[in-house]
Design an enzyme around this catalytic site. Sequence first.
Site, PDB file in Angstrom:
ATOM      1  N   SER A 100      -1.511  -5.802 -13.563  1.00 22.98           N
ATOM      2  CA  SER A 100      -0.787  -4.451 -13.773  1.00 22.98           C
ATOM      3  C   SER A 100       0.333  -4.368 -14.347  1.00 22.98           C
ATOM      4  O   SER A 100       1.286  -5.680 -14.390  1.00 22.98           O
ATOM      5  CB  SER A 100      -0.517  -4.031 -12.254  1.00 22.98           C
ATOM      6  OG  SER A 100       0.481  -2.739 -12.290  1.00 22.98           O
ATOM      7  N   TYR A 139       2.468  -4.503  -3.975  1.00 23.71           N
ATOM      8  CA  TYR A 139       1.233  -4.497  -4.758  1.00 23.71           C
ATOM      9  C   TYR A 139       1.518  -5.232  -6.119  1.00 23.71           C
ATOM     10  O   TYR A 139       0.845  -6.011  -6.378  1.00 23.71           O
ATOM     11  CB  TYR A 139       1.028  -3.020  -5.123  1.00 23.71           C
ATOM     12  CG  TYR A 139      -0.023  -2.862  -6.111  1.00 23.71           C
ATOM     13  CD1 TYR A 139      -1.555  -3.127  -5.794  1.00 23.71           C
ATOM     14  CD2 TYR A 139       0.257  -2.606  -7.388  1.00 23.71           C
ATOM     15  CE1 TYR A 139      -2.474  -3.026  -6.903  1.00 23.71           C
ATOM     16  CE2 TYR A 139      -0.795  -2.440  -8.690  1.00 23.71           C
ATOM     17  CZ  TYR A 139      -1.994  -2.838  -8.154  1.00 23.71           C
ATOM     18  OH  TYR A 139      -3.046  -2.771  -9.186  1.00 23.71           O
TER      19      TYR A 139
END
Length: 243
Positions: free
Chosen positions: A40, A66
Site C-alpha cells: 500500500s 494497517y
Amino acid sequence: MNDASPDPLAEFRAVNVEGTLRLAQQAVEAGVKQFVFVSSIKVNGERTMPGRPFIEDDPAAPEDPYSISKHEAEVGVRALAAGSGMSVTVVRPPLVYGPGVKANFERMMNWVARGVPLPLGCIENRRSFVGLTNLADLLCLCATHPAAEGRTFLAADGEDLSTTELLLRLGRALGRPARLLPVPPVVLAGCARAIGKAEVAGRLLDSLQVDASAARRILGWKPPRTVDEELEATARHFLATRY
C-alpha cells in the site's frame, strides 16, 4: 474504516503479516521464482506536499495499524525469501477503484448518484489513484518481467485529480452531474475538527501524489486504460447493481 477491535494492529498483523508470510513460505517450498506482493502507498505516508510525490526510495513512514502491518509484511517477505532462490517484487498502489469498489469511493458515487449537494466545489488538492484494470496489468507484468525482480514499484493511473475534479468526472460517468458547493477548504477542515472528523476531512482535502515513472521506465509499463475509461467501467457496474 469502522474498526471496533480493541487491538487493531494485532488483527491486521494476523492477516497482512502472518498470512502473507505463510503464503510466501509455501511459495518458496513450491519452487516459485517470482513473488509479487501488493502492499500500500500508505507505507510511504498519508499525504504529500505540493509537487513532491512519493517515490520508491522514500523512507517508510506508516502511521496507522494497517500501513504498519503492510510495511512489516514487506520486510518479512524479503527476509524470508533471501537466499531461497525466490525473488520478491513489491507494488504499492494508492486507492484502487473499479467495478465493485467499496468504502469511501462507493460512498462518493452514492452521493453523486442521489444528487446530494456536497460542499466540495473548490478543493485544489492532488491525489493519485489506480484503476483495477491498470493495477492488474502492472501486477501481471511484475510477475513475468526479469527487470522487476527484487524491486519496489508504485502504481498510479498517471493523472492526478483534485477531490473536486474526481467528483465532477464521476458525475459525468454516472450521467448525474455532481452538485458541488464552493465551500473554502479551511472552513471544511475547521468544521471537521469540531465534530471529531479530522481524518475524514484529510482524505478529502490533503494531497497524496504517487510517482509511478519507475514502472514505466524499467518495465516499459503503460496503463492500458485512461482515468475516464476506468471511471466509466466503475460507474456502469455501480448503476447496474444499485439502480
